[in-house]
Write an enzyme that holds these catalytic residues in place. Structure first.
Site, PDB file in Angstrom:
ATOM      1  N   GLU A  17       0.822  -1.214   0.000  1.00 12.10           N
ATOM      2  CA  GLU A  17       0.000   0.000   0.000  1.00 12.10           C
ATOM      3  C   GLU A  17       0.855   1.263   0.000  1.00 12.10           C
ATOM      4  O   GLU A  17       1.935   1.288   0.586  1.00 12.10           O
ATOM      5  CB  GLU A  17      -0.877   0.017   1.254  1.00 12.10           C
ATOM      6  CG  GLU A  17      -1.844  -1.141   1.293  1.00 12.10           C
ATOM      7  CD  GLU A  17      -2.469  -1.370   2.676  1.00 12.10           C
ATOM      8  OE1 GLU A  17      -3.626  -1.765   2.710  1.00 12.10           O
ATOM      9  OE2 GLU A  17      -1.790  -1.155   3.685  1.00 12.10           O
ATOM     10  N   ASP A  34      -7.633  -5.042   8.641  1.00 14.61           N
ATOM     11  CA  ASP A  34      -7.228  -3.779   8.027  1.00 14.61           C
ATOM     12  C   ASP A  34      -7.085  -3.884   6.521  1.00 14.61           C
ATOM     13  O   ASP A  34      -6.336  -3.115   5.911  1.00 14.61           O
ATOM     14  CB  ASP A  34      -5.909  -3.281   8.662  1.00 14.61           C
ATOM     15  CG  ASP A  34      -4.767  -4.285   8.489  1.00 14.61           C
ATOM     16  OD1 ASP A  34      -5.016  -5.370   7.941  1.00 14.61           O
ATOM     17  OD2 ASP A  34      -3.643  -3.968   8.896  1.00 14.61           O
TER      18      ASP A  34
HETATM   19  P1  NAD Z   1       2.333 -10.753  13.446  1.00 14.58           P
HETATM   20  O1  NAD Z   1       2.214 -11.678  12.301  1.00 14.58           O
HETATM   21  O2  NAD Z   1       3.672 -10.423  13.994  1.00 14.58           O
HETATM   22  O3  NAD Z   1       1.448 -11.292  14.679  1.00 14.58           O
HETATM   23  C1  NAD Z   1       0.138 -11.754  14.518  1.00 14.58           C
HETATM   24  C2  NAD Z   1      -0.145 -12.776  15.610  1.00 14.58           C
HETATM   25  O4  NAD Z   1      -1.527 -13.153  15.538  1.00 14.58           O
HETATM   26  C3  NAD Z   1       0.664 -14.080  15.463  1.00 14.58           C
HETATM   27  O5  NAD Z   1       1.426 -14.299  16.642  1.00 14.58           O
HETATM   28  C4  NAD Z   1      -0.405 -15.169  15.255  1.00 14.58           C
HETATM   29  O6  NAD Z   1      -0.072 -16.402  15.844  1.00 14.58           O
HETATM   30  C5  NAD Z   1      -1.614 -14.530  15.918  1.00 14.58           C
HETATM   31  N1  NAD Z   1      -2.931 -15.032  15.516  1.00 14.58           N
HETATM   32  C6  NAD Z   1      -3.376 -15.280  14.258  1.00 14.58           C
HETATM   33  N2  NAD Z   1      -4.669 -15.704  14.301  1.00 14.58           N
HETATM   34  C7  NAD Z   1      -5.034 -15.678  15.620  1.00 14.58           C
HETATM   35  C8  NAD Z   1      -6.244 -15.979  16.306  1.00 14.58           C
HETATM   36  N3  NAD Z   1      -7.342 -16.379  15.646  1.00 14.58           N
HETATM   37  N4  NAD Z   1      -6.282 -15.842  17.658  1.00 14.58           N
HETATM   38  C9  NAD Z   1      -5.164 -15.445  18.338  1.00 14.58           C
HETATM   39  N5  NAD Z   1      -3.991 -15.137  17.734  1.00 14.58           N
HETATM   40  C10 NAD Z   1      -3.924 -15.258  16.395  1.00 14.58           C
HETATM   41  O7  NAD Z   1       1.572  -9.413  12.985  1.00 14.58           O
HETATM   42  P2  NAD Z   1       1.688  -7.949  13.619  1.00 14.58           P
HETATM   43  O8  NAD Z   1       2.751  -7.163  12.959  1.00 14.58           O
HETATM   44  O9  NAD Z   1       1.659  -8.042  15.123  1.00 14.58           O
HETATM   45  O10 NAD Z   1       0.308  -7.339  13.124  1.00 14.58           O
HETATM   46  C11 NAD Z   1      -0.909  -7.790  13.680  1.00 14.58           C
HETATM   47  C12 NAD Z   1      -2.044  -7.296  12.814  1.00 14.58           C
HETATM   48  O11 NAD Z   1      -2.151  -5.874  12.912  1.00 14.58           O
HETATM   49  C13 NAD Z   1      -1.863  -7.590  11.323  1.00 14.58           C
HETATM   50  O12 NAD Z   1      -3.086  -8.067  10.810  1.00 14.58           O
HETATM   51  C14 NAD Z   1      -1.494  -6.270  10.717  1.00 14.58           C
HETATM   52  O13 NAD Z   1      -1.879  -6.156   9.358  1.00 14.58           O
HETATM   53  C15 NAD Z   1      -2.263  -5.318  11.616  1.00 14.58           C
HETATM   54  N6  NAD Z   1      -1.763  -3.953  11.701  1.00 14.58           N
HETATM   55  C16 NAD Z   1      -2.668  -2.964  11.734  1.00 14.58           C
HETATM   56  C17 NAD Z   1      -2.255  -1.648  11.867  1.00 14.58           C
HETATM   57  C18 NAD Z   1      -3.276  -0.566  11.977  1.00 14.58           C
HETATM   58  O14 NAD Z   1      -2.916   0.608  11.892  1.00 14.58           O
HETATM   59  N7  NAD Z   1      -4.504  -0.871  12.238  1.00 14.58           N
HETATM   60  C19 NAD Z   1      -0.881  -1.342  11.893  1.00 14.58           C
HETATM   61  C20 NAD Z   1       0.034  -2.395  11.887  1.00 14.58           C
HETATM   62  C21 NAD Z   1      -0.415  -3.708  11.779  1.00 14.58           C
END
Ligand code: NAD
Length: 349
Positions: free
Chosen positions: A66, A237
């Site tokens: 993005e 997101d």
């Molecule tokens: P990451 O991959 O490091 O961590 C995600 C975690 O979620 C993993 O440890 C995984 O095991 C766990 N997980 C997956 N499905 C699950 C479930 N059903 N129940 C419990 N745990 C589960 O990712 P990250 O960098 O920590 O990002 C997390 C999320 O936040 C991503 O989807 C990312 O796109 C989003 N994000 C959003 C913003 C925003 O501004 N809103 C900014 C950054 C990241």
């Protein structure tokens, strides 16, 4: 806002990952999260001045890339960011980013920075900002479901800004929870490792969902959400990537960053186009109400908006003053005679 460094107009200060880490430790992680919350709040308060657009997304089977541009008429910024849930299994980050600030008057860049760390910090600060207006008064217990890269930042921002003292962690992968519990062990937060999402949310006034899965997931169902709770949904997101059962959205009052983008990417993509939402900036600028009652369920349907990156980059640039936490990059061709670009090339032979 003054944009002074560096003195040579064509050199662009660049903040590497290493220098960003030095800068964060120089300021202090929690003080920086508080500062970021405040600068984002100040920019949300002047929301109408920004030239806004939903981010430009390029979707593929495994993720999304993005571009997130915005300008306040004086400064322009954009962030390049990806979201690839399967990266983690390949030993790569789910989310990586870099960002640029430029002067609108000349179009010259004035900062280039790593933004993987900065995105985690600004996302956590934005969560804390929303909770400042929406969470129940004196909330001090938060559940974090999804304990990956973002989790500790989310925990520390809620501690630093709101005074959250207890964090209840759950992840489908116990190694992620162990990692987060270990990293938070010296922060003064009382951390509980929980065996299920249901157990994590027990007694929590704030529930942060922060999972990564490229599907319409159901991390929370309606019966798990008690009256009066604030939900901070960070992981849904992108189109086809959500975390909450839609019945929660029917019961909650939903707050968003920028409705045109969140309707495409957020939890509310599950709802009809006229599903009512309140943009957070209207609450911050006293044009709309945040939390109205102790029993209301509030939802911050976070997707991440360009203004937050603009605020964070501007803050980083200001914070560089008087430090050596940057390198000057020669990435703008700028001949002494602006019309003699070719001559400059010739003389370099
Ligand atoms: P990451 O991959 O490091 O961590 C995600 C975690 O979620 C993993 O440890 C995984 O095991 C766990 N997980 C997956 N499905 C699950 C479930 N059903 N129940 C419990 N745990 C589960 O990712 P990250 O960098 O920590 O990002 C997390 C999320 O936040 C991503 O989807 C990312 O796109 C989003 N994000 C959003 C913003 C925003 O501004 N809103 C900014 C950054 C990241």
């Amino acid at each position: 806002m003054a944009l002074s460094l560096p003195s040579d107009k064509a050199l662009v200060p660049f903040v590497s990952v290493e220098n960003m880490m030095r800068l964060v430790h120089h300021i202090g992680i929690e003080p920086m999260l508080v500062d970021l919350t405040n600068v984002i709040e100040a920019d949300f308060r002047r929301w109408p001045v920004f030239d806004k657009t939903p981010r430009v997304a390029s979707h593929s089977r495994d993720g999304v890339i993005e571009l997130m541009p915005v300008s306040d008429g004086e400064i322009y910024s954009f962030k390049y960011v990806n979201g690839h849930p399967k990266n983690m299994a390949r030993g790569l980050q789910t989310v990586t980013a870099l960002g640029l600030l430029a002067k609108v008057s000349t179009g010259y860049p004035v900062l280039l920075a790593e933004m993987t760390l900065l995105t985690a910090l600004r996302t956590a600060a934005t969560s804390a900002l929303a909770a400042r207006y929406l969470a129940p008064k004196r909330a001090d217990i938060m559940a974090i479901i999804g304990n990956g890269a973002q989790a500790e930042f989310q925990a520390l921002a809620m501690k630093a800004v709101l005074g959250v003292r207890k964090i209840r962690l759950y992840d489908i992968d116990p190694a992620a929870t162990e990692k987060a519990a270990r990293n938070l062990s010296d922060t003064g937060i009382d951390v509980a490792v929980c065996p299920s999402a249901e157990s994590a949310i027990e007694g929590s006034q704030i529930i942060t969902t922060c999972t990564a899965d490229k599907q319409l997931a159901t991390v929370l169902t309606d019966n798990m959400v008690g009256a009066g709770v604030h939900i901070n949904a960070v992981g849904g997101d992108s189109p086809g990537k959500t975390e909450l059962h839609r019945n929660i959205l029917l019961r909650a009052d939903s707050f968003v960053e920028y409705a045109p983008q969140t309707r495409i990417e957020g939890e509310i993509q599950q709802m009809a186009p006229d599903y009512p939402v309140t943009e957070l900036w209207t609450v911050i600028s006293s044009q709309a109400q945040g939390r109205r009652s102790a029993s209301q369920v509030t939802l911050f349907d976070s997707v991440g908006f360009a203004v937050e990156d603009f605020s964070a980059l501007r803050y980083v640039r200001e914070s560089l003053m008087g430090t050596d936490y940057f390198q000057n990059l020669d990435i703008i061709a700028d001949p002494d005679d602006p019309r003699d670009l070719y001559g400059m090339l010739l003389r370099a032979q």
